[in-house]
Write a protein that holds these residues in place. Structure first.
Motif, short mmCIF file in Angstrom:
data_model
loop_
_atom_site.label_atom_id
_atom_site.label_comp_id
_atom_site.label_asym_id
_atom_site.label_seq_id
_atom_site.Cartn_x
_atom_site.Cartn_y
_atom_site.Cartn_z
N HIS A 52 0.85 -1.19 0.00
CA HIS A 52 0.00 0.00 0.00
C HIS A 52 0.89 1.24 0.00
CE1 HIS A 52 -3.65 -2.09 0.63
NE2 HIS A 52 -3.56 -2.28 1.93
N MET A 53 0.57 2.20 -0.84
CA MET A 53 1.25 3.50 -0.76
C MET A 53 0.47 4.36 0.24
SD MET A 53 3.87 4.24 -2.83
CE MET A 53 3.73 5.87 -3.54
N PRO A 54 1.14 4.94 1.22
CA PRO A 54 0.40 5.80 2.15
C PRO A 54 -0.10 7.05 1.43
CG PRO A 54 2.76 5.87 2.62
CD PRO A 54 2.57 4.84 1.55
N ASP A 55 -1.17 7.64 1.95
CA ASP A 55 -1.69 8.88 1.37
C ASP A 55 -0.76 10.03 1.71
OD1 ASP A 55 -3.84 7.33 0.66
OD2 ASP A 55 -5.02 7.90 2.42
N SER A 56 -0.20 9.98 2.91
CA SER A 56 0.77 11.01 3.30
C SER A 56 1.68 10.46 4.38
CB SER A 56 0.05 12.26 3.79
OG SER A 56 -0.80 11.91 4.88
N GLY A 57 2.72 11.23 4.70
CA GLY A 57 3.68 10.79 5.70
C GLY A 57 4.97 10.34 5.06
N GLU A 58 5.96 10.02 5.90
CA GLU A 58 7.26 9.63 5.34
C GLU A 58 7.83 8.39 5.99
OE1 GLU A 58 9.57 13.21 6.28
OE2 GLU A 58 10.42 12.12 7.99
N ILE A 59 8.63 7.67 5.19
CA ILE A 59 9.37 6.52 5.67
C ILE A 59 10.85 6.89 5.53
CG2 ILE A 59 9.91 4.07 5.32
CD1 ILE A 59 7.22 3.81 3.87
N ARG A 60 11.60 6.81 6.62
CA ARG A 60 13.04 7.05 6.55
C ARG A 60 13.78 5.76 6.84
NH1 ARG A 60 15.17 12.42 6.79
NH2 ARG A 60 13.43 13.88 6.90
N ILE A 61 14.63 5.35 5.93
CA ILE A 61 15.46 4.18 6.16
C ILE A 61 16.89 4.67 6.31
CG2 ILE A 61 16.26 1.98 5.23
CD1 ILE A 61 13.57 1.65 3.88
N LYS A 64 17.32 8.24 5.39
CA LYS A 64 17.00 8.68 4.03
C LYS A 64 15.52 8.45 3.73
CE LYS A 64 18.59 7.54 -0.52
NZ LYS A 64 18.33 6.18 -0.90
N ILE A 65 14.87 9.50 3.23
CA ILE A 65 13.46 9.34 2.87
C ILE A 65 13.34 8.35 1.72
CG2 ILE A 65 11.45 10.50 1.85
CD1 ILE A 65 11.84 12.74 3.67
N THR A 66 12.52 7.33 1.93
CA THR A 66 12.42 6.25 0.96
C THR A 66 10.97 6.02 0.59
OG1 THR A 66 14.26 5.22 2.14
CG2 THR A 66 13.13 3.86 0.52
N VAL A 67 10.73 5.85 -0.70
CA VAL A 67 9.37 5.54 -1.14
C VAL A 67 9.33 4.07 -1.54
CG1 VAL A 67 7.52 6.13 -2.74
CG2 VAL A 67 9.09 7.90 -1.95
N LEU A 68 8.40 3.34 -0.96
CA LEU A 68 8.26 1.92 -1.30
C LEU A 68 7.03 1.78 -2.19
CD1 LEU A 68 8.92 0.54 2.30
CD2 LEU A 68 10.58 0.70 0.43
N ARG A 69 7.30 1.76 -3.51
CA ARG A 69 6.18 1.79 -4.45
C ARG A 69 5.56 0.42 -4.66
NH1 ARG A 69 8.74 6.52 -6.87
NH2 ARG A 69 10.55 5.18 -6.71
N ASN A 70 6.35 -0.62 -4.44
CA ASN A 70 5.84 -1.98 -4.67
C ASN A 70 6.65 -2.96 -3.83
OD1 ASN A 70 8.32 -2.48 -6.10
ND2 ASN A 70 7.43 -1.29 -7.78
N PRO A 71 6.20 -4.20 -3.75
CA PRO A 71 6.88 -5.18 -2.90
C PRO A 71 8.37 -5.35 -3.24
CG PRO A 71 4.75 -6.02 -3.53
CD PRO A 71 4.94 -4.73 -4.29
N ARG A 72 8.69 -5.20 -4.52
CA ARG A 72 10.09 -5.37 -4.92
C ARG A 72 10.98 -4.30 -4.27
NH1 ARG A 72 13.15 -4.22 -9.11
NH2 ARG A 72 11.54 -2.79 -9.82
#
Ligand SMILES: Nc1ncnc2c1ncn2[C@@H]1O[C@H](COP(=O)(O)OP(=O)(O)OP(=O)(O)O)[C@@H](O)[C@H]1O
Ligand SMILES: [Mg+2]
Length: 492
Positions: A52-61, A64-72
């Motif tokens: 699931h792509m969140p509607d808003s908010g951030e993931i930092r790994i 570093k801000i990271t976008v997880l667009r798909n399971p891969r």
């Protein structure tokens, strides 16, 4: 490795599944995420899994801000997820499932089956799972399939391991084994996110406990400081009681089920016991002990080789569940996704499935009458759904479980087989379900109960039959038996 989620929000049509939540995962640490059914636990996991792509908010790994667009993309960040509903391919072998997509290749570029099986054996041995890598997955119990999922996650180089209710269908011994593995992985520096409704195990492994309620972040407390009362209060917003042990004082009713020497080669042997109206008989045992197989044979869902089944004193040989249903028997199956629910259909339809005749006249469903039954169970079991017309697929796992249970109870059976009835159900709802079962039993319902949760089994059962490797290892004819006694008999 460090993963930090901040201000994550995710809505589905009509539901705010996540509302500005945060979460903090760190290498070498186990963060246990708890909350009632529908609190948003699986949804936040799906965000981390790239599902699931969140509607808003951030993931930092690691900052570093990271976008997880798909399971891969999630996998590329060395995140492995074991989902609440298992995702194995049922028709192929255990080893093939473990290496799905990246099978070890031999020198000739052909699949090196022997090497693959050996490697799979090694991983399974590492987690103490006694499973043949050549077995076809559909032939395994849910608990065994759970272990295969874990082996699959471990076949890759991972930094973050996420487990969504991994012990929900495991017995005490298997669950303890899994907890040991999870702790080991943490000691190897892996960051673990662990979701469970079993608070005892949460306290046994948590470095931190994070609580969600209604899609909101309530707080995060250090594991060693957390008390059960405090966590439960954060989860439900009120105090909740413990499972209480029942003491049904009653005269013995009619014998409704008698099982004599029932045998199914390779599954179970020489099973004999009986069941009276107004009582609960618990079947205890480890994963693979044959509990589900016995219940399925009694229900006409599987065949058996020899022995006899008597229902209300008459010999019966059910060829199909419909035969059993006609005799007033109902089953709540272990696996709600494949056996219990009609996915793609509404909550209402799923609950009404067993009572279509009762709510119809001249072949037409009486909408009002049918709706009343559904709403009654929705309220009694506190099924969290936008409406009864919602697709059952969009309900959280625990709420789907309640739908399956509601369908069986609505049928008003004389004999009810319950196979893991509260699997994935939160503490509060579990109490409600126990009360409903208890009430029905007081009204003469006979219940055969399979539960991996030994405390639940002890609390609800009047008598207990312990199975070990397909045979009866012992029987306890009153409820005053201890947890230790049952486990000792089941595990030996
Ligand atoms: N695909 C979807 N479509 C619509 N609603 C959804 C979807 N997925 C989840 N929801 C809703 O979002 C809310 C949170 O669900 P989620 O599965 O995250 O709960 P959970 O905390 O994992 O519960 P459980 O303990 O029962 O597994 C629920 O109200 C659920 O009905
Ligand atoms: Mg869930």
């Amino acid at each position: 490795m460090e993963v930090i989620l901040k201000h994550i929000t995710k809505s589905f049509s009509g539901t705010k599944a996540l509302d500005d939540v945060e979460l903090h995962l760190k290498g070498g640490e186990i963060n246990c995420l708890v909350g009632e059914n529908g609190a948003g636990k699986s949804t936040v996991i799906k965000v981390l899994a790239g599902a699931h792509m969140p509607d808003s908010g951030e993931i930092r790994i690691d900052g570093k801000i990271t976008v997880l667009r798909n399971p891969r993309e999630s996998q590329m960040n060395k995140i492995a997820v074991i989902h609440q509903e298992l995702l194995l391919v049922p028709e192929v072998s255990v080893a093939e499932n473990i290496f799905l997509g990246d099978w070890p290749k031999g020198k000739t570029h052909f699949l090196d089956r022997k090497g693959m099986n050996e490697k799979a054996s090694g991983i399974l041995a590492r987690i103490g799972a006694n499973i043949n890598p050549r077995s076809i997955v559909s032939s395994l119990s849910t608990g065994e399939q759970q272990l295969v999922e874990i082996a699959k996650a471990l076949s890759k180089d991972i930094k973050v391991l996420i487990l969504d209710e991994p012990t929900a269908s495991l017995s005490e011994v298997d669950a303890n084994n899994l907890l040991r593995i999870v702790k080991e992985l943490k000691n190897q520096g892996i960051a673990v996110l662990y979701v469970s409704h079993r608070l005892e195990e949460v306290f046994a492994i948590a470095d931190k406990v994070t609580v969600f309620r209604d899609g909101k972040y309530i707080g995060c407390v250090p594991g060693q400081d957390a008390t059960k009362d405090e966590i439960v209060k954060m989860m439900v917003g009120r105090e909740a009681g413990n499972i209480e042990v029942r003491h049904r004082v009653k005269e013995k009713g009619k014998k409704v089920l008698e099982v004599n020497h029932l045998t199914s080669r390779g599954m179970f042997q020489d099973i004999s016991f009986d069941l009276y109206e107004g009582e609960v008989v618990g079947l205890a045992g480890l994963v693979g002990a044959g509990r589900t197989e016995i219940v399925r044979a009694l229900y006409g869902a599987d065949t058996y080789d020899s022995g006899e089944i008597l229902v209300n004193g008459k010999r019966r040989n059910f060829h199909h569940p419909a035969d059993a249903i006609r005799e007033g028997i109902s089953l709540v199956p272990e696996d709600r996704k494949t056996q219990g629910l009609v996915l793609g259909q509404s909550v209402e339809h799923n609950i009404q499935l067993g009572i279509l005749k009762k709510i119809s006249s001249y072949g037409m469903i009486q909408k009002k009458q049918g709706r009343a039954v559904v709403e009654d169970y929705r309220d009694k079991l506190r099924i969290k759904t936008v409406s009864v017309e919602t697709d059952v697929n969009s309900l959280s796992g625990g709420n789907q479980q309640k739908v399956v249970l509601a369908r069986s109870l609505a049928m008003d059976p004389r004999i009810l087989f319950l196979d893991e009835p509260t699997r994935g159900v939160d503490v509060g709802a579990r109490e409600e379900i126990h009360k409903l079962i208890d009430e029905a039993v007081k009204n003469r319902l006979a219940v055969l109960l399979v539960s991996s949760d030994i405390l639940e089994l002890l609390a609800l059962s009047d008598r207990i039959v312990v199975l070990r490797e397909g045979q009866i290892a012992g029987k306890f004819n009153d409820h005053k038996v201890s947890k230790e006694e049952v486990i000792k008999l089941a595990a030996n």
